[in-house]
Design a protein around this motif. Sequence first.
Motif, PDB file in Angstrom:
ATOM      1  N   VAL A 148     103.190  29.739 -24.422  1.00 30.01           N
ATOM      2  CA  VAL A 148     104.413  29.742 -23.615  1.00 30.01           C
ATOM      3  C   VAL A 148     104.308  30.792 -22.510  1.00 30.01           C
ATOM      4  CG1 VAL A 148     106.900  30.163 -23.616  1.00 30.01           C
ATOM      5  CG2 VAL A 148     105.845  28.892 -25.501  1.00 30.01           C
ATOM      6  N   VAL A 149     103.856  31.989 -22.889  1.00 31.39           N
ATOM      7  CA  VAL A 149     103.691  33.054 -21.894  1.00 31.39           C
ATOM      8  C   VAL A 149     102.646  32.647 -20.855  1.00 31.39           C
ATOM      9  CG1 VAL A 149     102.915  35.429 -21.542  1.00 31.39           C
ATOM     10  CG2 VAL A 149     104.417  34.875 -23.470  1.00 31.39           C
ATOM     11  N   GLY A 150     101.547  32.062 -21.323  1.00 29.59           N
ATOM     12  CA  GLY A 150     100.497  31.636 -20.405  1.00 29.59           C
ATOM     13  C   GLY A 150     101.003  30.592 -19.428  1.00 29.59           C
ATOM     14  N   ALA A 151     101.779  29.634 -19.924  1.00 29.36           N
ATOM     15  CA  ALA A 151     102.313  28.573 -19.068  1.00 29.36           C
ATOM     16  C   ALA A 151     103.277  29.140 -18.030  1.00 29.36           C
ATOM     17  CB  ALA A 151     103.002  27.522 -19.918  1.00 29.36           C
ATOM     18  N   LEU A 152     104.192  30.001 -18.467  1.00 32.18           N
ATOM     19  CA  LEU A 152     105.186  30.557 -17.552  1.00 32.18           C
ATOM     20  C   LEU A 152     104.558  31.503 -16.533  1.00 32.18           C
ATOM     21  CD1 LEU A 152     108.155  31.228 -20.013  1.00 32.18           C
ATOM     22  CD2 LEU A 152     107.865  29.326 -18.412  1.00 32.18           C
ATOM     23  N   ARG A 153     103.565  32.253 -16.979  1.00 34.93           N
ATOM     24  CA  ARG A 153     102.889  33.170 -16.050  1.00 34.93           C
ATOM     25  C   ARG A 153     102.201  32.404 -14.932  1.00 34.93           C
ATOM     26  NH1 ARG A 153      98.119  36.790 -18.430  1.00 34.93           N
ATOM     27  NH2 ARG A 153      97.238  34.698 -18.632  1.00 34.93           N
ATOM     28  N   GLN A 154     101.496  31.320 -15.307  1.00 31.85           N
ATOM     29  CA  GLN A 154     100.800  30.545 -14.289  1.00 31.85           C
ATOM     30  C   GLN A 154     101.783  29.840 -13.358  1.00 31.85           C
ATOM     31  OE1 GLN A 154      97.618  30.951 -14.016  1.00 31.85           O
ATOM     32  NE2 GLN A 154      97.566  29.727 -12.138  1.00 31.85           N
ATOM     33  N   LEU A 155     102.901  29.384 -13.925  1.00 32.41           N
ATOM     34  CA  LEU A 155     103.932  28.747 -13.095  1.00 32.41           C
ATOM     35  C   LEU A 155     104.500  29.749 -12.094  1.00 32.41           C
ATOM     36  CD1 LEU A 155     105.793  26.357 -12.440  1.00 32.41           C
ATOM     37  CD2 LEU A 155     107.330  27.176 -14.243  1.00 32.41           C
ATOM     38  N   LEU A 156     104.733  30.985 -12.547  1.00 27.24           N
ATOM     39  CA  LEU A 156     105.274  32.020 -11.667  1.00 27.24           C
ATOM     40  C   LEU A 156     104.319  32.312 -10.515  1.00 27.24           C
ATOM     41  CD1 LEU A 156     107.283  34.242 -10.903  1.00 27.24           C
ATOM     42  CD2 LEU A 156     106.095  35.749 -12.536  1.00 27.24           C
ATOM     43  N   PHE A 157     103.040  32.552 -10.843  1.00 32.10           N
ATOM     44  CA  PHE A 157     102.070  32.881  -9.802  1.00 32.10           C
ATOM     45  C   PHE A 157     101.890  31.715  -8.831  1.00 32.10           C
ATOM     46  CE2 PHE A 157      99.798  35.995 -12.883  1.00 32.10           C
ATOM     47  CZ  PHE A 157     100.778  36.933 -12.649  1.00 32.10           C
ATOM     48  N   GLY A 158     101.809  30.506  -9.388  1.00 28.93           N
ATOM     49  CA  GLY A 158     101.656  29.347  -8.528  1.00 28.93           C
ATOM     50  C   GLY A 158     102.861  29.112  -7.645  1.00 28.93           C
ATOM     51  N   SER A 159     104.049  29.353  -8.195  1.00 26.65           N
ATOM     52  CA  SER A 159     105.281  29.149  -7.424  1.00 26.65           C
ATOM     53  C   SER A 159     105.366  30.107  -6.249  1.00 26.65           C
ATOM     54  CB  SER A 159     106.500  29.333  -8.334  1.00 26.65           C
ATOM     55  OG  SER A 159     106.523  28.346  -9.349  1.00 26.65           O
ATOM     56  N   LEU A 160     104.888  31.319  -6.432  1.00 26.93           N
ATOM     57  CA  LEU A 160     104.888  32.283  -5.332  1.00 26.93           C
ATOM     58  C   LEU A 160     104.018  31.790  -4.182  1.00 26.93           C
ATOM     59  CD1 LEU A 160     104.624  35.662  -7.299  1.00 26.93           C
ATOM     60  CD2 LEU A 160     106.644  34.719  -6.139  1.00 26.93           C
ATOM     61  N   ALA A 161     102.835  31.267  -4.533  1.00 32.33           N
ATOM     62  CA  ALA A 161     101.933  30.741  -3.501  1.00 32.33           C
ATOM     63  C   ALA A 161     102.542  29.528  -2.812  1.00 32.33           C
ATOM     64  CB  ALA A 161     100.591  30.377  -4.129  1.00 32.33           C
ATOM     65  N   VAL A 162     103.143  28.633  -3.599  1.00 31.47           N
ATOM     66  CA  VAL A 162     103.752  27.422  -3.039  1.00 31.47           C
ATOM     67  C   VAL A 162     104.912  27.790  -2.117  1.00 31.47           C
ATOM     68  CG1 VAL A 162     105.093  25.359  -3.611  1.00 31.47           C
ATOM     69  CG2 VAL A 162     103.032  25.911  -4.926  1.00 31.47           C
ATOM     70  N   ALA A 163     105.763  28.707  -2.552  1.00 31.57           N
ATOM     71  CA  ALA A 163     106.920  29.104  -1.749  1.00 31.57           C
ATOM     72  C   ALA A 163     106.486  29.735  -0.427  1.00 31.57           C
ATOM     73  CB  ALA A 163     107.787  30.089  -2.537  1.00 31.57           C
ATOM     74  N   ALA A 164     105.469  30.589  -0.490  1.00 36.18           N
ATOM     75  CA  ALA A 164     104.998  31.242   0.733  1.00 36.18           C
ATOM     76  C   ALA A 164     104.413  30.220   1.702  1.00 36.18           C
ATOM     77  CB  ALA A 164     103.948  32.296   0.379  1.00 36.18           C
ATOM     78  N   THR A 165     103.632  29.278   1.170  1.00 37.14           N
ATOM     79  CA  THR A 165     103.020  28.272   2.041  1.00 37.14           C
ATOM     80  C   THR A 165     104.061  27.327   2.624  1.00 37.14           C
ATOM     81  OG1 THR A 165     101.131  28.336   0.527  1.00 37.14           O
ATOM     82  CG2 THR A 165     101.116  26.628   2.198  1.00 37.14           C
ATOM     83  N   TYR A 166     105.052  26.962   1.814  1.00 40.23           N
ATOM     84  CA  TYR A 166     106.129  26.091   2.311  1.00 40.23           C
ATOM     85  C   TYR A 166     106.892  26.784   3.448  1.00 40.23           C
ATOM     86  CZ  TYR A 166     110.327  23.207   2.411  1.00 40.23           C
ATOM     87  OH  TYR A 166     111.347  22.385   2.817  1.00 40.23           O
ATOM     88  N   ALA A 167     107.139  28.071   3.270  1.00 39.01           N
ATOM     89  CA  ALA A 167     107.855  28.824   4.300  1.00 39.01           C
ATOM     90  C   ALA A 167     107.070  28.853   5.609  1.00 39.01           C
ATOM     91  CB  ALA A 167     108.130  30.247   3.810  1.00 39.01           C
ATOM     92  N   VAL A 168     105.771  29.091   5.496  1.00 40.30           N
ATOM     93  CA  VAL A 168     104.930  29.123   6.698  1.00 40.30           C
ATOM     94  C   VAL A 168     104.902  27.750   7.363  1.00 40.30           C
ATOM     95  CG1 VAL A 168     102.559  29.389   7.536  1.00 40.30           C
ATOM     96  CG2 VAL A 168     103.486  31.020   5.886  1.00 40.30           C
ATOM     97  N   GLY A 169     104.744  26.691   6.538  1.00 38.86           N
ATOM     98  CA  GLY A 169     104.729  25.340   7.093  1.00 38.86           C
ATOM     99  C   GLY A 169     106.030  24.997   7.781  1.00 38.86           C
ATOM    100  N   SER A 170     107.141  25.390   7.186  1.00 39.27           N
ATOM    101  CA  SER A 170     108.446  25.102   7.800  1.00 39.27           C
ATOM    102  C   SER A 170     108.605  25.821   9.124  1.00 39.27           C
ATOM    103  CB  SER A 170     109.570  25.541   6.841  1.00 39.27           C
ATOM    104  OG  SER A 170     109.511  24.803   5.618  1.00 39.27           O
ATOM    105  N   LEU A 171     108.184  27.079   9.182  1.00 42.10           N
ATOM    106  CA  LEU A 171     108.296  27.839  10.437  1.00 42.10           C
ATOM    107  C   LEU A 171     107.429  27.252  11.537  1.00 42.10           C
ATOM    108  CD1 LEU A 171     108.331  31.490   9.030  1.00 42.10           C
ATOM    109  CD2 LEU A 171     110.256  30.219  10.023  1.00 42.10           C
ATOM    110  N   ILE A 172     106.198  26.896  11.168  1.00 43.12           N
ATOM    111  CA  ILE A 172     105.299  26.307  12.165  1.00 43.12           C
ATOM    112  C   ILE A 172     105.819  24.945  12.622  1.00 43.12           C
ATOM    113  CG2 ILE A 172     102.979  25.364  12.523  1.00 43.12           C
ATOM    114  CD1 ILE A 172     101.922  27.547  10.714  1.00 43.12           C
TER     115      ILE A 172
END
Length: 253
Positions: free
Chosen positions: A224-248
Amino acid sequence: MTHIEPRDPQASAVPAEGAPGLPHDIDHTHADVSGGWLRAATFGAMDGLVTNTSLIAGVGGAGVSTHTLVLSGIAGLVAGAFSMALGEFTSVSTQNEQIDAEVTTERAAFTKYPEAEQAELVGMLTDMGMSTETATVAAREIHTDADRAVDLHISRELGVDPTEKPSPWVAAGSSFVLFSIGAIIPLVPFLLGSDVLALGLAFGAVGLMIAGALAAHFTSRSTVVGALRQLLFGSLAVAATYAVGSLIGVGTA
């Protein structure tokens, strides 16, 4: 006088029927921790999921068509899989070549300074808890076999076993396959006809959780911890990339 049969020196090596065997036979086994397929496969799957889910988020955030989004995802999959495989092959090959170079150096020292190398081994063995007398006898016997002595010196000095080097081909293949699997997951809804970005991101999120849970399983940690940790790290990358894509996307509209 009672006649005593000489003891078979091999008898002690094979447990009698019903007798307990070695711990690895009756209690536990060890996983491969040499840095071969498992590390490459785990890294490949995680990288494929994070990279392509983020790529899709960034491209989708820019407001491109579904066709362009899928094309970008496929291009990212192919480029990333080959990049990962090449990187793993080069990394493991370089590591193995470095170990070979250290073995050559140690063998030269063994030939040129045998007494010093034997004294060094005595020091290693006493550090492990042997008495000086026992360590001296053991080092002398070990040094009668040059190959065995060199391998032991390398193992103790560098913390690696020169006889158990990982295969660069296995590492490259594992990385290529698992990266491709991870990268295709967020593309599945689009390949099936959907044009909803959130659905692709949801597939990526589920994939991240499964990959994190599987990785944790191999290390006997909480899935459970492993799944949530990976989701958290991946979500940060996805959110940052989505933000950059939206701005561009807004800036170029």
